[in-house]
Design a protein around this motif. Structure first.
Motif, PDB file in Angstrom:
ATOM      1  N   SER A 263      43.384 -29.968  38.672  1.00  0.00           N
ATOM      2  CA  SER A 263      44.346 -30.572  37.742  1.00  0.00           C
ATOM      3  C   SER A 263      43.791 -31.674  36.842  1.00  0.00           C
ATOM      4  O   SER A 263      44.135 -31.761  35.690  1.00  0.00           O
ATOM      5  N   ASN A 264      42.943 -32.546  37.389  1.00  0.00           N
ATOM      6  CA  ASN A 264      42.534 -33.717  36.631  1.00  0.00           C
ATOM      7  C   ASN A 264      41.245 -33.499  35.841  1.00  0.00           C
ATOM      8  O   ASN A 264      40.422 -34.402  35.707  1.00  0.00           O
ATOM      9  N   THR A 265      41.069 -32.264  35.330  1.00  0.00           N
ATOM     10  CA  THR A 265      39.881 -31.924  34.550  1.00  0.00           C
ATOM     11  C   THR A 265      40.364 -31.501  33.170  1.00  0.00           C
ATOM     12  O   THR A 265      41.169 -30.578  33.070  1.00  0.00           O
ATOM     13  N   TYR A 266      39.920 -32.207  32.149  1.00  0.00           N
ATOM     14  CA  TYR A 266      40.434 -31.946  30.800  1.00  0.00           C
ATOM     15  C   TYR A 266      39.275 -31.541  29.902  1.00  0.00           C
ATOM     16  O   TYR A 266      38.579 -32.401  29.354  1.00  0.00           O
ATOM     17  N   PRO A 267      39.043 -30.220  29.724  1.00  0.00           N
ATOM     18  CA  PRO A 267      37.883 -29.800  28.919  1.00  0.00           C
ATOM     19  C   PRO A 267      38.122 -30.007  27.426  1.00  0.00           C
ATOM     20  O   PRO A 267      39.254 -30.103  26.978  1.00  0.00           O
ATOM     21  N   LYS A 268      37.006 -30.077  26.692  1.00  0.00           N
ATOM     22  CA  LYS A 268      37.108 -30.253  25.231  1.00  0.00           C
ATOM     23  C   LYS A 268      37.437 -28.935  24.551  1.00  0.00           C
ATOM     24  O   LYS A 268      38.041 -28.923  23.484  1.00  0.00           O
ATOM     25  N   ASN A 269      36.986 -27.810  25.172  1.00  0.00           N
ATOM     26  CA  ASN A 269      37.241 -26.492  24.582  1.00  0.00           C
ATOM     27  C   ASN A 269      37.841 -25.604  25.652  1.00  0.00           C
ATOM     28  O   ASN A 269      37.733 -25.912  26.836  1.00  0.00           O
ATOM     29  N   VAL A 270      38.407 -24.453  25.214  1.00  0.00           N
ATOM     30  CA  VAL A 270      38.915 -23.483  26.177  1.00  0.00           C
ATOM     31  C   VAL A 270      37.702 -22.986  26.957  1.00  0.00           C
ATOM     32  O   VAL A 270      36.805 -22.370  26.387  1.00  0.00           O
ATOM     33  N   SER A 271      37.650 -23.315  28.238  1.00  0.00           N
ATOM     34  CA  SER A 271      36.458 -23.012  29.019  1.00  0.00           C
ATOM     35  C   SER A 271      36.853 -22.775  30.470  1.00  0.00           C
ATOM     36  O   SER A 271      36.965 -23.707  31.254  1.00  0.00           O
ATOM     37  N   GLU A 272      37.078 -21.486  30.757  1.00  0.00           N
ATOM     38  CA  GLU A 272      37.501 -21.132  32.116  1.00  0.00           C
ATOM     39  C   GLU A 272      36.482 -21.628  33.142  1.00  0.00           C
ATOM     40  O   GLU A 272      36.832 -22.087  34.208  1.00  0.00           O
ATOM     41  N   SER A 273      35.180 -21.556  32.756  1.00  0.00           N
ATOM     42  CA  SER A 273      34.160 -21.888  33.751  1.00  0.00           C
ATOM     43  C   SER A 273      34.131 -23.399  34.053  1.00  0.00           C
ATOM     44  O   SER A 273      33.681 -23.812  35.114  1.00  0.00           O
TER      45      SER A 273
ATOM     46  N   PRO B 155      43.086 -42.673  27.341  1.00  0.00           N
ATOM     47  CA  PRO B 155      42.003 -42.331  26.412  1.00  0.00           C
ATOM     48  C   PRO B 155      41.148 -41.154  26.895  1.00  0.00           C
ATOM     49  O   PRO B 155      40.757 -40.305  26.091  1.00  0.00           O
ATOM     50  N   GLY B 156      40.870 -41.073  28.198  1.00  0.00           N
ATOM     51  CA  GLY B 156      40.006 -40.015  28.733  1.00  0.00           C
ATOM     52  C   GLY B 156      40.613 -38.612  28.648  1.00  0.00           C
ATOM     53  O   GLY B 156      39.919 -37.616  28.889  1.00  0.00           O
ATOM     54  N   LYS B 157      41.888 -38.520  28.332  1.00  0.00           N
ATOM     55  CA  LYS B 157      42.531 -37.206  28.213  1.00  0.00           C
ATOM     56  C   LYS B 157      42.692 -36.787  26.748  1.00  0.00           C
ATOM     57  O   LYS B 157      42.778 -35.605  26.436  1.00  0.00           O
ATOM     58  N   GLN B 158      42.731 -37.785  25.856  1.00  0.00           N
ATOM     59  CA  GLN B 158      43.003 -37.493  24.442  1.00  0.00           C
ATOM     60  C   GLN B 158      41.861 -36.706  23.799  1.00  0.00           C
ATOM     61  O   GLN B 158      40.697 -36.928  24.110  1.00  0.00           O
ATOM     62  N   GLY B 159      42.220 -35.766  22.912  1.00  0.00           N
ATOM     63  CA  GLY B 159      41.211 -34.932  22.255  1.00  0.00           C
ATOM     64  C   GLY B 159      40.726 -33.811  23.142  1.00  0.00           C
ATOM     65  O   GLY B 159      39.802 -33.080  22.794  1.00  0.00           O
ATOM     66  N   ARG B 160      41.335 -33.689  24.300  1.00  0.00           N
ATOM     67  CA  ARG B 160      40.940 -32.633  25.244  1.00  0.00           C
ATOM     68  C   ARG B 160      42.090 -31.666  25.438  1.00  0.00           C
ATOM     69  O   ARG B 160      43.109 -31.773  24.758  1.00  0.00           O
ATOM     70  N   LEU B 161      41.938 -30.725  26.381  1.00  0.00           N
ATOM     71  CA  LEU B 161      42.958 -29.700  26.594  1.00  0.00           C
ATOM     72  C   LEU B 161      43.506 -29.777  28.016  1.00  0.00           C
ATOM     73  O   LEU B 161      42.788 -30.179  28.937  1.00  0.00           O
ATOM     74  N   THR B 162      44.757 -29.372  28.178  1.00  0.00           N
ATOM     75  CA  THR B 162      45.321 -29.306  29.532  1.00  0.00           C
ATOM     76  C   THR B 162      44.621 -28.169  30.285  1.00  0.00           C
ATOM     77  O   THR B 162      44.351 -27.117  29.697  1.00  0.00           O
ATOM     78  N   PRO B 163      44.268 -28.378  31.557  1.00  0.00           N
ATOM     79  CA  PRO B 163      43.495 -27.355  32.275  1.00  0.00           C
ATOM     80  C   PRO B 163      44.285 -26.055  32.481  1.00  0.00           C
ATOM     81  O   PRO B 163      45.428 -26.082  32.920  1.00  0.00           O
ATOM     82  N   GLY B 164      43.667 -24.958  32.095  1.00  0.00           N
ATOM     83  CA  GLY B 164      44.257 -23.633  32.367  1.00  0.00           C
ATOM     84  C   GLY B 164      45.294 -23.210  31.354  1.00  0.00           C
ATOM     85  O   GLY B 164      45.380 -22.022  31.031  1.00  0.00           O
ATOM     86  N   SER B 165      46.059 -24.133  30.818  1.00  0.00           N
ATOM     87  CA  SER B 165      47.087 -23.773  29.832  1.00  0.00           C
ATOM     88  C   SER B 165      46.608 -24.103  28.412  1.00  0.00           C
ATOM     89  O   SER B 165      47.225 -23.689  27.433  1.00  0.00           O
ATOM     90  N   TRP B 166      45.517 -24.863  28.316  1.00  0.00           N
ATOM     91  CA  TRP B 166      44.771 -25.095  27.076  1.00  0.00           C
ATOM     92  C   TRP B 166      45.636 -25.640  25.937  1.00  0.00           C
ATOM     93  O   TRP B 166      45.567 -25.205  24.803  1.00  0.00           O
ATOM     94  N   ILE B 167      46.452 -26.599  26.255  1.00  0.00           N
ATOM     95  CA  ILE B 167      47.288 -27.246  25.231  1.00  0.00           C
ATOM     96  C   ILE B 167      46.587 -28.545  24.800  1.00  0.00           C
ATOM     97  O   ILE B 167      46.199 -29.348  25.658  1.00  0.00           O
ATOM     98  N   PRO B 168      46.399 -28.767  23.489  1.00  0.00           N
ATOM     99  CA  PRO B 168      45.730 -30.000  23.048  1.00  0.00           C
ATOM    100  C   PRO B 168      46.488 -31.259  23.489  1.00  0.00           C
ATOM    101  O   PRO B 168      47.721 -31.273  23.503  1.00  0.00           O
ATOM    102  N   ILE B 169      45.716 -32.302  23.861  1.00  0.00           N
ATOM    103  CA  ILE B 169      46.305 -33.596  24.257  1.00  0.00           C
ATOM    104  C   ILE B 169      46.024 -34.590  23.128  1.00  0.00           C
ATOM    105  O   ILE B 169      44.877 -34.715  22.686  1.00  0.00           O
ATOM    106  N   ARG B 170      47.074 -35.245  22.660  1.00  0.00           N
ATOM    107  CA  ARG B 170      46.927 -36.198  21.551  1.00  0.00           C
ATOM    108  C   ARG B 170      47.460 -37.556  21.962  1.00  0.00           C
ATOM    109  O   ARG B 170      48.290 -37.648  22.862  1.00  0.00           O
ATOM    110  N   PRO B 171      47.029 -38.606  21.267  1.00  0.00           N
ATOM    111  CA  PRO B 171      47.535 -39.949  21.604  1.00  0.00           C
ATOM    112  C   PRO B 171      49.028 -40.065  21.290  1.00  0.00           C
ATOM    113  O   PRO B 171      49.558 -39.263  20.503  1.00  0.00           O
ATOM    114  N   PRO B 172      49.717 -41.046  21.860  1.00  0.00           N
ATOM    115  CA  PRO B 172      51.162 -41.194  21.636  1.00  0.00           C
ATOM    116  C   PRO B 172      51.536 -41.329  20.157  1.00  0.00           C
ATOM    117  O   PRO B 172      52.637 -40.968  19.774  1.00  0.00           O
ATOM    118  N   GLU B 173      50.590 -41.786  19.312  1.00  0.00           N
ATOM    119  CA  GLU B 173      50.890 -41.916  17.872  1.00  0.00           C
ATOM    120  C   GLU B 173      51.251 -40.561  17.266  1.00  0.00           C
ATOM    121  O   GLU B 173      51.992 -40.481  16.281  1.00  0.00           O
TER     122      GLU B 173
END
Ligand code: TMP
Ligand code: ZN
Length: 417
Positions: free
Chosen positions: A32-42, A351-369
Motif C-alpha cells: 500500500s505505501n509504495t507510490y511509483p512515478k510511472n505505471v509499473s507493476e514490477s 510531499p513524498g506522495k505528490q507527483g506519483r501514482l496510487t499503487p495498483g490503481s495508477w491514479i495520479p496524486i497531486r498536492p491539495p492546491e
C-alpha cells in the motif's frame, strides 16, 4: 475481481500455531505505501489480501504472506505530523506519559515505531531519557532533527538487548499503530521481556477490531495491518509471553482505537475496563467467523454502491476527485477496480506522495492546491480526518461541492451553501 466471503480455508495461526479459518477475501492487492512515478507493476509487489480468525487465540490476521521487507525502507512516506488531529493526540499522550514518569527517578522511555517523532520529541523536550526504535530511516531523521534519539532498526530481542546494555531497562515502552504491522510479533514480546523493567508498562494503541466490524471499515485491512487487535486476542497474545493486559481504554483515533496497558503477569491489578471490553467483544461475536461473513456481505454492498455512484456521475458529466491518498485507499481502489477513468486524480498533502501514482490503481496524486478549481464531488479516502479536512476545505462545500464517503456506508453530503 475476488468475491467475498471466502472458502473458509484453514491456515496456521501466526501467533499460537492454532487453526485460522479464513473469512474474508479482498482479492489481489498491492503493497500500500509504495507510490511509483510511472505505471509499473514490477515496482509494486502484489499479494492476496485475506483475513481469518484463530479458533484458539482469537487473533484476526492476514492469512497470506505479505511482502514485508519492502514496506518500511528509507522512503516509507507516511508521516504522523501531516494530521493536526493525530499531532494533538500524540502531544496529549506525551504529556500523560511525562506526568506518569515524573514519579520515577531517572526514568527511561522507549517508543517502538516513533516515525517523525511527533510524540517522542515532546518526551525528549521534557528532559526524559528516551529512545525511538524505527526502521524507516527518513522519518527517523526528522525525529532526530526534532531533538529525539532514535535507533534505525526493527524492534526485537536483538535490538532490545543492545538498548538494555546501553541504557538499562525501560519503565514505559510505547507503540502506536505499529506492532500490528509486525508479522513475527513474538519478536516484539521477546524484546519486551528483555527490556521492560519489573514494574514497567507496555502501552500499545491500535485500531480496534470491534469498531472496524461495526463501521464496516474494510479499508483498515491492508498489507501493513497483519493483525486486527481486540482485547481478547491481545490478552491471549500477551499471556503466551508471561504478560497480561491490565487496562483497555477506548480512543477516537482512526475511527476507533484501543489503548492496551500490558504488564508482567501478576505485576498490577487489572482495571474493570478489561472485563467490560471482553464482555462487549463476546456480545459482538468477534470470535465467530460468521461475523466476518456478514461483514464481507456489507463490504460487497459498499463496492457495488460506490462503483455504481462513480459510474453514474461519469455518465452525468460530473467531475469527481479523490481526497487523501491513504494506505486505506489502496484496498478500496483495488478491491473496487476504480482507476483514473472514474477518478482522474487524488489530492494529498504528503510531499513524498505528490507527483506519483496510487499503487495498483495508477491514479495520479497531486498536492491539495489541485483541488481548485473545485470538482463537483470529492471522494474522501482520509475519512478518519474528515472533520479537519472538511473544515479546511469549507469553501468547497460552500461553493456547492459534495463529499462522498463510503464508511460505514456510501453517503453523499449536501452542499452547505
Ligand atoms: P492516514 O489515514 O493513514 O492518516 O493518512 C492520511 C492521508 O491523508 C495522508 O496521506 C495525508 C492526507 N491528508 C491530506 O491530504 N490533507 C489533510 O488535511 C490531512 C489531515 C491528511
Ligand atoms: Zn492463534
Amino acid at each position: 475481481m475476488a468475491a467475498t466471503p471466502t472458502s473458509g480455508e484453514r491456515h496456521r495461526c501466526r501467533i499460537c500455531a492454532g487453526s485460522v479459518r479464513e473469512c474474508l477475501d479482498l482479492g489481489s492487492q498491492p503493497v500500500s505505501n509504495t507510490y511509483p512515478k510511472n505505471v509499473s507493476e514490477s515496482a509494486v509487489p502484489r499479494f492476496r489480501l485475506a483475513i481469518g480468525v484463530c479458533t484458539t487465540c482469537a487473533m484476526v490476521q492476514q492469512t497470506e504472506q505479505v511482502p514485508a521487507q519492502s514496506m518500511y525502507g528509507a522512503e516509507y512516506p507516511f508521516r504522523t505530523s501531516t494530521s493536526a488531529l493525530m499531532s494533538d493526540h500524540f502531544h496529549t499522550t506525551a504529556r500523560d506519559i511525562v506526568s506518569k514518569l515524573s514519579g520515577i527517578s531517572d526514568p527511561f522511555f522507549v517508543e517502538i515505531g516513533c516515525n517523525d517523532g511527533t510524540l517522542l520529541g515532546r518526551v525528549a523536550g521534557a528532559g526524559i531519557r528516551h529512545l525511538g526504535v524505527d526502521p524507516a530511516g527518513d522519518a527517523a531523521e526528522t525525529a532526530v532533527r526534532g531533538g529525539a534519539r532514535v535507533m534505525v532498526d526493527y524492534f526485537g530481542e536483538t535490538s532490545a538487548k543492545a538498548v538494555r546494555a546501553r541504557h538499562g531497562t525501560a519503565d514505559v515502552v510505547y507503540s502506536a499503530n505499529t506492532i500490528s504491522h509486525i508479522g513475527a510479533i513474538d519478536e516484539v514480546f521477546r524484546g519486551l521481556d528483555v527490556l521492560l523493567s519489573r514494574d514497567g508498562a507496555f502501552v500499545v494503541e491500535d485500531r480496534y477490531l470491534a469498531d472496524i466490524i461495526e463501521g464496516t471499515y474494510f479499508d483498515q485491512i491492508y498489507d501493513e495491518h497483519i493483525y486486527l487487535f481486540s482485547v481478547r486476542s491481545v490478552s491471549n497474545l500477551a499471556s503466551l509471553f508471561g504478560f497480561e493486559v491490565v487496562d483497555a481504554e477506548r480512543l477516537g483515533t482512526h475511527g476507533g482505537s484501543m489503548r492496551y496497558t500490558i504488564s508482567r503477569r501478576g505485576g498490577r491489578a487489572a482495571s474493570p475496563a478489561v472485563a467490560a471490553a471482553l464482555a462487549l467483544e463476546d456480545r459482538r461475536g468477534l470470535d465467530d467467523p460468521d461475523t466476518y461473513v456478514r461483514f464481507g456481505q456489507r463490504v460487497e454492498n459498499t463496492r457495488a454502491e460506490l462503483v455504481g455512484l462513480l459510474r453514474d456521475l461519469r455518465t452525468r458529466g460530473a467531475s469527481v476527485v479523490g481526497y487523501g491518498a491513504t494506505s486505506k485507499s489502496a484496498t478500496v481502489l483495488n478491491y473496487c477496480g476504480i482507476g483514473p477513468d472514474l477518478l482522474p486524480f487524488v489530492c494529498d498533502s504528503t510531499p513524498g506522495k505528490q507527483g506519483r501514482l496510487t499503487p495498483g490503481s495508477w491514479i495520479p496524486i497531486r498536492p491539495p492546491e489541485a483541488f481548485v478549481p473545485y470538482p463537483d464531488y470529492a471522494l474522501l479516502f482520509a475519512w478518519n480526518h474528515a472533520e479537519e479536512i472538511m473544515s479546511k476545505e469549507r469553501a468547497f462545500s460552500e461553493g456547492g461541492g459534495h463529499w462522498i464517503t463510503y464508511v460505514p456506508e456510501v453517503r453523499v453530503t449536501s452542499p452547505s451553501r
